[in-house]
Write a protein that holds these residues in place. Structure first.
Motif, PDB file in Angstrom:
ATOM      1  N   THR A   1       0.944  -1.117  -0.052  1.00  0.00           N
ATOM      2  CA  THR A   1      -0.103   0.102   0.200  1.00  0.00           C
ATOM      3  C   THR A   1       0.883   1.126  -0.061  1.00  0.00           C
ATOM      4  O   THR A   1       1.999   1.185   0.592  1.00  0.00           O
TER       5      THR A   1
ATOM      6  N   THR B   1       0.966   5.703  -1.567  1.00  0.00           N
ATOM      7  CA  THR B   1       0.159   6.782  -2.064  1.00  0.00           C
ATOM      8  C   THR B   1       0.492   7.362  -3.415  1.00  0.00           C
ATOM      9  O   THR B   1       1.639   7.243  -3.668  1.00  0.00           O
TER      10      THR B   1
ATOM     11  N   ARG C   1      -3.999  16.424  -1.915  1.00  0.00           N
ATOM     12  CA  ARG C   1      -2.346  16.144  -2.064  1.00  0.00           C
ATOM     13  C   ARG C   1      -2.007  14.672  -2.667  1.00  0.00           C
ATOM     14  O   ARG C   1      -1.264  14.551  -3.355  1.00  0.00           O
ATOM     15  N   ARG C   2      -2.611  13.752  -1.781  1.00  0.00           N
ATOM     16  CA  ARG C   2      -2.272  12.082  -2.094  1.00  0.00           C
ATOM     17  C   ARG C   2      -3.523  11.419  -2.118  1.00  0.00           C
ATOM     18  O   ARG C   2      -4.424  11.723  -1.262  1.00  0.00           O
TER      19      ARG C   2
ATOM     20  N   PRO D   1      -4.490   7.377  -1.712  1.00  0.00           N
ATOM     21  CA  PRO D   1      -4.161   6.090  -1.126  1.00  0.00           C
ATOM     22  C   PRO D   1      -4.376   4.929  -2.201  1.00  0.00           C
ATOM     23  O   PRO D   1      -5.295   4.760  -2.793  1.00  0.00           O
TER      24      PRO D   1
ATOM     25  N   VAL E   1     -12.884   4.300  -5.883  1.00  0.00           N
ATOM     26  CA  VAL E   1     -12.403   3.230  -5.151  1.00  0.00           C
ATOM     27  C   VAL E   1     -12.184   2.033  -6.002  1.00  0.00           C
ATOM     28  O   VAL E   1     -13.463   1.608  -6.494  1.00  0.00           O
TER      29      VAL E   1
ATOM     30  N   THR F   1      -7.824   3.505  -3.383  1.00  0.00           N
ATOM     31  CA  THR F   1      -8.472   2.865  -2.081  1.00  0.00           C
ATOM     32  C   THR F   1      -9.280   3.800  -1.316  1.00  0.00           C
ATOM     33  O   THR F   1      -9.603   3.932  -0.268  1.00  0.00           O
ATOM     34  N   LYS F   2      -9.622   5.245  -2.568  1.00  0.00           N
ATOM     35  CA  LYS F   2     -10.242   6.103  -1.630  1.00  0.00           C
ATOM     36  C   LYS F   2     -10.874   6.709  -2.997  1.00  0.00           C
ATOM     37  O   LYS F   2     -10.383   6.888  -4.052  1.00  0.00           O
TER      38      LYS F   2
ATOM     39  N   GLU G   1     -12.489  16.283   6.415  1.00  0.00           N
ATOM     40  CA  GLU G   1     -13.564  15.065   5.872  1.00  0.00           C
ATOM     41  C   GLU G   1     -13.625  14.063   6.803  1.00  0.00           C
ATOM     42  O   GLU G   1     -12.935  14.090   7.817  1.00  0.00           O
TER      43      GLU G   1
ATOM     44  N   ASN H   1      -8.191   7.499   7.710  1.00  0.00           N
ATOM     45  CA  ASN H   1      -7.819   8.007   6.248  1.00  0.00           C
ATOM     46  C   ASN H   1      -6.233   8.345   6.317  1.00  0.00           C
ATOM     47  O   ASN H   1      -5.796   8.110   5.160  1.00  0.00           O
TER      48      ASN H   1
ATOM     49  N   ILE I   1      -3.258   3.904   5.863  1.00  0.00           N
ATOM     50  CA  ILE I   1      -3.454   3.292   4.172  1.00  0.00           C
ATOM     51  C   ILE I   1      -3.080   1.907   4.051  1.00  0.00           C
ATOM     52  O   ILE I   1      -3.387   1.267   3.103  1.00  0.00           O
ATOM     53  N   HIS I   2      -2.325   1.308   5.116  1.00  0.00           N
ATOM     54  CA  HIS I   2      -2.073  -0.158   5.048  1.00  0.00           C
ATOM     55  C   HIS I   2      -3.332  -0.801   5.048  1.00  0.00           C
ATOM     56  O   HIS I   2      -4.395  -0.506   5.559  1.00  0.00           O
TER      57      HIS I   2
ATOM     58  N   THR J   1      -7.906  -1.601   3.326  1.00  0.00           N
ATOM     59  CA  THR J   1      -7.115  -0.452   3.937  1.00  0.00           C
ATOM     60  C   THR J   1      -8.139   0.511   4.857  1.00  0.00           C
ATOM     61  O   THR J   1      -9.252   0.452   4.872  1.00  0.00           O
TER      62      THR J   1
ATOM     63  N   PRO K   1      -8.687   3.704   4.506  1.00  0.00           N
ATOM     64  CA  PRO K   1      -9.554   4.438   3.607  1.00  0.00           C
ATOM     65  C   PRO K   1     -10.630   3.694   3.170  1.00  0.00           C
ATOM     66  O   PRO K   1     -11.816   4.197   3.052  1.00  0.00           O
ATOM     67  N   GLU K   2     -10.466   2.391   2.827  1.00  0.00           N
ATOM     68  CA  GLU K   2     -11.594   1.516   2.136  1.00  0.00           C
ATOM     69  C   GLU K   2     -12.491   1.354   3.361  1.00  0.00           C
ATOM     70  O   GLU K   2     -13.902   1.355   2.988  1.00  0.00           O
TER      71      GLU K   2
ATOM     72  N   ASP L   1     -20.428   5.665   2.588  1.00  0.00           N
ATOM     73  CA  ASP L   1     -21.036   5.742   1.749  1.00  0.00           C
ATOM     74  C   ASP L   1     -22.417   5.082   2.367  1.00  0.00           C
ATOM     75  O   ASP L   1     -23.542   5.531   1.697  1.00  0.00           O
TER      76      ASP L   1
ATOM     77  N   LYS M   1     -24.224   8.108   3.550  1.00  0.00           N
ATOM     78  CA  LYS M   1     -24.641   9.239   2.471  1.00  0.00           C
ATOM     79  C   LYS M   1     -25.999   8.803   1.985  1.00  0.00           C
ATOM     80  O   LYS M   1     -26.821   9.330   1.501  1.00  0.00           O
TER      81      LYS M   1
ATOM     82  N   LEU N   1       3.068  12.086   5.910  1.00  0.00           N
ATOM     83  CA  LEU N   1       3.507  11.263   4.784  1.00  0.00           C
ATOM     84  C   LEU N   1       2.416  10.680   4.032  1.00  0.00           C
ATOM     85  O   LEU N   1       2.239  11.080   2.697  1.00  0.00           O
ATOM     86  N   ASN N   2       1.232  10.173   4.594  1.00  0.00           N
ATOM     87  CA  ASN N   2       0.296   9.776   3.885  1.00  0.00           C
ATOM     88  C   ASN N   2      -0.991  10.664   3.599  1.00  0.00           C
ATOM     89  O   ASN N   2      -1.868  10.521   2.358  1.00  0.00           O
ATOM     90  N   ILE N   3      -1.093  11.781   4.191  1.00  0.00           N
ATOM     91  CA  ILE N   3      -2.137  12.685   3.751  1.00  0.00           C
ATOM     92  C   ILE N   3      -1.498  14.131   3.175  1.00  0.00           C
ATOM     93  O   ILE N   3      -2.091  14.426   1.789  1.00  0.00           O
ATOM     94  N   GLU N   4      -0.368  14.418   3.614  1.00  0.00           N
ATOM     95  CA  GLU N   4       0.382  15.762   3.125  1.00  0.00           C
ATOM     96  C   GLU N   4       1.362  15.548   1.886  1.00  0.00           C
ATOM     97  O   GLU N   4       1.552  16.508   1.201  1.00  0.00           O
TER      98      GLU N   4
END
Lengths: 113, 418
Positions: free
Chosen positions: A48, A50, A58-59, A61, A91, A109-110, B38, B44, B47-48, B61, B63-64, B71, B74, B146-149
């Motif tokens: 996994t 990004t 920005r990213r 996943p 996704v 994944t998003k 969000e 979020n 991500i693993h 993962t 986010p999934e 969902d 919503k 790392l994973n978001i920014e």
């Protein structure tokens, strides 16, 4: 003899696997024997990471949609690092088919709107 | 002042699952308040894969996993207000909130669900000596960078603490090209899941130093070196065992604390063992109509259990709004020998069954969980393996609960005979 910790359940049995016959000892259930043998024959992992998004987010996943050979992890990472994506992405969308010559695909994944 | 039937504080996995359960039980006016941009919470940035094995019978993962709940939300009329900070919660369930869109707003809630999650212990919480240079992050902060920014926080990394976030970050930083020199753990065992030790450390030949800790931090502007020492049985560093690592980054994975400022402001009783609210079997706190679930209640290892717990809190909040009150004499749960805490902390006599969640204080093999009413054994559960890093639970059915004579029930560990 190769020593492994089984990752099939939280118990974490200490396995000993014969490198030639793939016979497993130290397991307390049949799943441990299967894991131990596979781990020596052809260990696989899901990767996994990004990817860069062109836009305000920005990213995004991503993951490989199936476990890929452990030895290919860094090759997969290199291909993921080259990727640029734009919205919209959903996704499960395939972003890199057959990544690094494996039979796995890199998928989102998003959702990205 | 605006009014809502149910207000959920926090739009992470706990808040989403609780809101959905309340919706399914017929509550139609539900507002989720989320301080981030969000919904999804900490998932979020996780991500693993490895989430949802219990819940969805597949490995997702973060986010999934969050996406599946988002969902579902919503498809309802549940509203999620993001970028919204709750500043204060009162005992009569008034929330003082602030957001760019609505400015300051007071909200009167019929019922409240606390789902604020937890945050990481920092360098200050564990008092590491040494220089105050840059390059020292909590593992979760580095994960967000790392994973978001999309920023790497360093190139040569030492990780203190072998909790799951630290282990996951060891692999993540390695895959992104950093050199992770060591993972250092104060205790003689890891606090993380075994599967993460294998997949995150062994896979990349990262050494794990058990019974070791960081005893000095060196660097002027940026971190340059950390000193690691072995510790004795009382966790005191042993002189002469120092190892020096040249590194630019130290990640801390040294525990999580439920984030209960709002709960305290409201006057909700807090359990010093969990740092979360004291709750009944339906996750109701000491203030009627205020419920708590997820990591704000007690720190979980698996999000699947957060979802399950939050669904029962959501359903209980719905019942409260429909005028149903949990009633009965109080029976208190006591953490006995080998048990760190229990959730819930008490329950009403006469309930159908009680599921008790707890953590053990040590690693046990072939031990048993004993539930006693003073001297009398009510139930006994055998376990092949128990560890502090893995939450335990036992379910006591009504037929056994009815045998309790006193007002307490003790949960304790019976060690195997040597």
């Amino acid at each position: 003899m190769k020593e492994l910790i089984c990752i099939t359940c939280p118990k974490g049995c200490h396995l000993k696997v014969d490198e030639e016959t793939f016979a497993v000892t130290g397991n307390s259930c049949p799943r441990g024997a299967v894991y131990g043998a596979n781990e020596l024959r052809s260990p696989v992992r899901v990767v996994t990471s990004t990817v860069v998004v062109e836009g305000p987010a920005r990213r995004l996943p991503v993951k490989t949609d199936r476990p890929i050979p452990k030895g290919k992890m860094f090759a997969v990472m290199e291909e993921i690092a080259k990727l640029r994506v734009k919205a919209p992405v959903a996704v499960g969308d395939i972003l890199i088919p057959n990544v690094a010559g494996t039979d796995g695909n890199v998928v989102a994944t998003k959702n990205l709107q | 002042m605006t009014k809502h039937e149910l207000v959920v504080i926090g739009g992470g996995p706990a808040g989403l699952a609780a809101a959905l359960a309340a919706w399914e039980q017929g509550v139609r006016d539900i507002l989720i308040l989320e301080r981030d941009k969000e919904a999804g919470g900490i998932l979020n940035q996780c991500i693993h894969n490895g989430f949802g094995l219990h819940r969805f019978k597949e490995e997702l993962t973060g986010p999934e996993y969050a996406g599946r709940f988002i969902d579902l939300v919503k498809q309802t009329d549940i509203r999620i207000r993001t970028d919204t900070m709750v500043l204060d919660l009162t005992a009569d369930r008034i929330l003082h909130t602030v957001s760019p869109q609505h400015g300051y707003e007071a909200i009167q809630a019929g019922a409240v669900i606390l789902a604020m999650g937890c945050r990481e212990r920092t360098r200050g919480a564990i008092s590491i000596p040494g220089a105050r240079c840059s390059g020292i992050f909590t593992a979760g902060a580095a994960q967000r960078f790392l994973n978001i920014e999309g920023y790497m926080v360093g190139k040569r990394v030492v990780i203190l603490g072998s909790g799951d976030i630290g282990l996951i970050m060891a692999r993540r930083m390695t895959l992104e090209g950093a050199k992770v020199l060591a993972c250092v753990e104060l205790m003689p065992y890891s606090g993380g899941l075994n599967r993460n030790i294998v997949q995150c450390l062994h896979d990349f030949d990262i050494p794990l130093y058990l019974s070791h800790t960081v005893t000095d931090i060196r660097g002027r502007d940026r971190l340059e070196q950390v000193v690691v020492s072995e510790v004795d049985e009382r966790r005191n560093p042993i002189p002469g065992t120092e190892m020096v690592f040249d590194c630019d980054t130290l990640l801390l994975s040294v525990g999580l604390l439920p984030e209960n400022e709002l709960s305290r402001q409201a006057g909700i009783e807090i359990d010093p063992r969990t740092n979360g609210p004291v709750v009944w079997e339906n996750r109701e706190t000491s203030i009627p109509g205020v419920f708590a679930c997820g990591n704000v209640l007690h720190v979980h290892d698996l999000v699947d259990y957060v979802s399950a717990e939050s669904e029962s809190a959501g359903a209980a909040a719905a019942a409260y709004l429909q005028g149903i009150r949990a009633e009965g004499e109080e029976v208190r749960l006591i953490p006995g020998s080998g048990v760190g805490y229990t959730v819930p902390q008490h329950f009403h006599r006469g309930v159908e069954n009680v599921e008790i969640f707890f953590r053990v204080r040590n690693i046990y093999h072939n031990a048993a969980i004993r539930v006693t009413d003073g001297e009398k054994q009510i139930a006994r559960f055998k376990r092949e393996h128990m560890a502090p890093g893995e939450m335990e639970n036992v379910r006591i059915p009504k037929v056994l609960l009815d045998r309790i004579a006193g007002n307490t029930l003790t949960v304790e560990i019976e060690e195997a005979a040597q």
